[in-house]
Design a protein around this motif. Structure first.
Motif, PDB file in Angstrom:
ATOM      1  N   ASP A 184      50.020  61.603  68.507  1.00 23.26           N
ATOM      2  CA  ASP A 184      49.405  61.046  67.308  1.00 23.26           C
ATOM      3  C   ASP A 184      49.041  62.126  66.302  1.00 23.26           C
ATOM      4  N   ARG A 185      49.447  63.349  66.565  1.00 26.23           N
ATOM      5  CA  ARG A 185      49.163  64.463  65.652  1.00 26.23           C
ATOM      6  C   ARG A 185      50.039  64.368  64.414  1.00 26.23           C
ATOM      7  N   PRO A 186      49.536  64.791  63.280  1.00 26.74           N
ATOM      8  CA  PRO A 186      50.389  64.867  62.090  1.00 26.74           C
ATOM      9  C   PRO A 186      51.220  66.157  62.120  1.00 26.74           C
ATOM     10  N   PHE A 187      52.440  66.062  61.651  1.00 27.63           N
ATOM     11  CA  PHE A 187      53.328  67.212  61.518  1.00 27.63           C
ATOM     12  C   PHE A 187      53.551  67.473  60.037  1.00 27.63           C
ATOM     13  N   ASN A 188      53.618  68.743  59.639  1.00 26.68           N
ATOM     14  CA  ASN A 188      54.079  69.076  58.294  1.00 26.68           C
ATOM     15  C   ASN A 188      55.581  68.848  58.262  1.00 26.68           C
ATOM     16  N   THR A 189      56.122  68.517  57.095  1.00 28.56           N
ATOM     17  CA  THR A 189      57.546  68.246  56.969  1.00 28.56           C
ATOM     18  C   THR A 189      58.209  69.279  56.059  1.00 28.56           C
ATOM     19  N   LEU A 190      59.529  69.379  56.180  1.00 25.67           N
ATOM     20  CA  LEU A 190      60.281  70.315  55.359  1.00 25.67           C
ATOM     21  C   LEU A 190      60.159  69.991  53.873  1.00 25.67           C
ATOM     22  N   ASP A 191      59.898  68.720  53.544  1.00 22.08           N
ATOM     23  CA  ASP A 191      59.779  68.337  52.128  1.00 22.08           C
ATOM     24  C   ASP A 191      58.356  68.509  51.589  1.00 22.08           C
ATOM     25  N   GLY A 192      57.494  69.165  52.374  1.00 20.39           N
ATOM     26  CA  GLY A 192      56.144  69.462  51.900  1.00 20.39           C
ATOM     27  C   GLY A 192      55.113  68.394  52.180  1.00 20.39           C
ATOM     28  N   GLY A 193      55.480  67.347  52.884  1.00 18.34           N
ATOM     29  CA  GLY A 193      54.538  66.276  53.199  1.00 18.34           C
ATOM     30  C   GLY A 193      54.020  66.375  54.619  1.00 18.34           C
ATOM     31  N   GLU A 194      53.640  65.221  55.127  1.00 15.30           N
ATOM     32  CA  GLU A 194      53.116  65.105  56.479  1.00 15.30           C
ATOM     33  C   GLU A 194      53.677  63.835  57.104  1.00 15.30           C
ATOM     34  N   ILE A 195      53.839  63.858  58.428  1.00 23.02           N
ATOM     35  CA  ILE A 195      54.345  62.675  59.129  1.00 23.02           C
ATOM     36  C   ILE A 195      53.706  62.609  60.512  1.00 23.02           C
ATOM     37  N   ALA A 196      53.492  61.394  60.979  1.00 20.66           N
ATOM     38  CA  ALA A 196      53.022  61.153  62.352  1.00 20.66           C
ATOM     39  C   ALA A 196      53.944  60.102  62.955  1.00 20.66           C
ATOM     40  N   PHE A 197      54.028  60.094  64.281  1.00 24.45           N
ATOM     41  CA  PHE A 197      54.947  59.182  64.960  1.00 24.45           C
ATOM     42  C   PHE A 197      54.252  58.112  65.782  1.00 24.45           C
ATOM     43  N   ALA A 198      52.919  58.091  65.766  1.00 22.09           N
ATOM     44  CA  ALA A 198      52.184  57.059  66.488  1.00 22.09           C
ATOM     45  C   ALA A 198      51.113  56.484  65.575  1.00 22.09           C
ATOM     46  N   PRO A 199      51.365  55.363  64.917  1.00 18.42           N
ATOM     47  CA  PRO A 199      52.615  54.604  64.888  1.00 18.42           C
ATOM     48  C   PRO A 199      53.642  55.285  63.986  1.00 18.42           C
ATOM     49  N   PRO A 200      54.910  54.930  64.189  1.00 23.85           N
ATOM     50  CA  PRO A 200      55.966  55.579  63.402  1.00 23.85           C
ATOM     51  C   PRO A 200      56.011  55.085  61.960  1.00 23.85           C
ATOM     52  N   PRO A 201      56.669  55.867  61.104  1.00 24.21           N
ATOM     53  CA  PRO A 201      56.822  55.438  59.704  1.00 24.21           C
ATOM     54  C   PRO A 201      57.515  54.078  59.628  1.00 24.21           C
ATOM     55  N   GLY A 202      57.047  53.232  58.755  1.00 25.50           N
ATOM     56  CA  GLY A 202      57.647  51.912  58.572  1.00 25.50           C
ATOM     57  C   GLY A 202      57.295  50.924  59.662  1.00 25.50           C
ATOM     58  N   ASN A 203      56.494  51.351  60.636  1.00 22.51           N
ATOM     59  CA  ASN A 203      56.108  50.488  61.764  1.00 22.51           C
ATOM     60  C   ASN A 203      57.304  49.778  62.384  1.00 22.51           C
ATOM     61  N   GLU A 204      58.402  50.534  62.594  1.00 28.02           N
ATOM     62  CA  GLU A 204      59.562  49.995  63.300  1.00 28.02           C
ATOM     63  C   GLU A 204      60.007  51.008  64.346  1.00 28.02           C
ATOM     64  N   THR A 205      60.787  50.560  65.305  1.00 20.70           N
ATOM     65  CA  THR A 205      61.274  51.442  66.354  1.00 20.70           C
ATOM     66  C   THR A 205      62.170  52.506  65.731  1.00 20.70           C
ATOM     67  N   ILE A 206      61.923  53.771  66.122  1.00 20.64           N
ATOM     68  CA  ILE A 206      62.644  54.896  65.536  1.00 20.64           C
ATOM     69  C   ILE A 206      63.172  55.832  66.623  1.00 20.64           C
ATOM     70  N   ILE A 207      64.018  56.758  66.179  1.00 18.61           N
ATOM     71  CA  ILE A 207      64.522  57.850  67.018  1.00 18.61           C
ATOM     72  C   ILE A 207      63.885  59.132  66.503  1.00 18.61           C
ATOM     73  N   VAL A 208      63.396  59.971  67.416  1.00 15.56           N
ATOM     74  CA  VAL A 208      62.918  61.307  67.061  1.00 15.56           C
ATOM     75  C   VAL A 208      63.700  62.300  67.902  1.00 15.56           C
ATOM     76  N   ASN A 209      64.386  63.209  67.217  1.00  9.25           N
ATOM     77  CA  ASN A 209      65.199  64.224  67.888  1.00  9.25           C
ATOM     78  C   ASN A 209      64.574  65.590  67.647  1.00  9.25           C
ATOM     79  N   LEU A 210      64.291  66.308  68.733  1.00  4.72           N
ATOM     80  CA  LEU A 210      63.779  67.666  68.626  1.00  4.72           C
ATOM     81  C   LEU A 210      64.962  68.616  68.718  1.00  4.72           C
ATOM     82  N   PHE A 211      65.096  69.501  67.723  1.00  2.00           N
ATOM     83  CA  PHE A 211      66.263  70.365  67.611  1.00  2.00           C
ATOM     84  C   PHE A 211      65.847  71.725  67.057  1.00  2.00           C
ATOM     85  N   ALA A 212      66.790  72.665  67.041  1.00  2.00           N
ATOM     86  CA  ALA A 212      66.568  73.982  66.450  1.00  2.00           C
ATOM     87  C   ALA A 212      67.895  74.532  65.952  1.00  2.00           C
ATOM     88  N   SER A 213      67.828  75.362  64.943  1.00  2.09           N
ATOM     89  CA  SER A 213      69.054  75.942  64.386  1.00  2.09           C
ATOM     90  C   SER A 213      69.700  76.924  65.351  1.00  2.09           C
TER      91      SER A 213
END
Length: 173
Positions: free
Chosen positions: A41-70
């Motif tokens: 339920d923690r907020p994450f900073n985003t690459l576009d300068g905003g913030e996002i949390a996944f509990a509940p997810p954006p749009g209150n719909e089922t989503i996919i979250v992929n953790l990746f690295a370059s």
């Protein structure tokens, strides 16, 4: 002769212990872990300068979250699968850039294509730990209520896309 008969149970025990140890040390990658626990339920900073949390997810719909690295070669290998999921489920695929810089992550997405509606930053890896990450790449399906429904460890393959798609297609109450 009786000495050999006594050694048979010991040999069988050693063989069984060896098989059990080999299974513990080399679990099959790509097997699905069905879960029912809360997403971080923690907020994450985003690459576009905003913030996002996944509990509940954006749009209150089922989503996919992929953790990746370059810096992650398996992340490159799975990228076409994420692009396919993004085409099928527009706006429902999110990324978390794990232990990487925003510059490297942006370059990676510029080069490979960006399947993500938004990309969260996790430079210290704490967000990955909150998810239960064991190593990138990993993919989580999160319900509209913020529950982790599915966890795929390792790079997504074609069969994984079917499983993840099924989890997103299934109506949840």
């Amino acid at each position: 002769m009786k000495r050999w008969l006594a050694a048979i149970p010991v040999a069988l025990l050693v063989l069984f212990a060896g098989l059990a140890l080999s299974q513990l040390l080399s679990p099959k990658k790509g097997e699905f872990e069905r879960l029912s626990r809360a997403a971080p339920d923690r907020p994450f900073n985003t690459l576009d300068g905003g913030e996002i949390a996944f509990a509940p997810p954006p749009g209150n719909e089922t989503i996919i979250v992929n953790l990746f690295a370059s810096w992650c070669a398996p992340c490159e290998a799975e990228h076409p699968q994420l692009m396919a999921l993004s085409e099928r489920f527009p706006g429902r695929v999110y990324g978390v850039l794990y232990k990487d810089t925003a510059e490297n992550g942006a370059e990676f997405l510029q080069r490979m294509g960006n399947p993500f509606a938004r990309v969260a930053e996790d430079p210290d890896g704490q967000g990955g730990l909150d998810f239960g990450l064991t190593g990138v790449p990993e993919t989580f399906v999160i319900s509209s209520e913020g529950e982790i429904l599915l966890h795929v460890a390792g790079p997504l393959g074609p069969d994984d896309v079917k499983e993840v798609s099924g989890a997103l297609d299934t109506p949840r109450n």
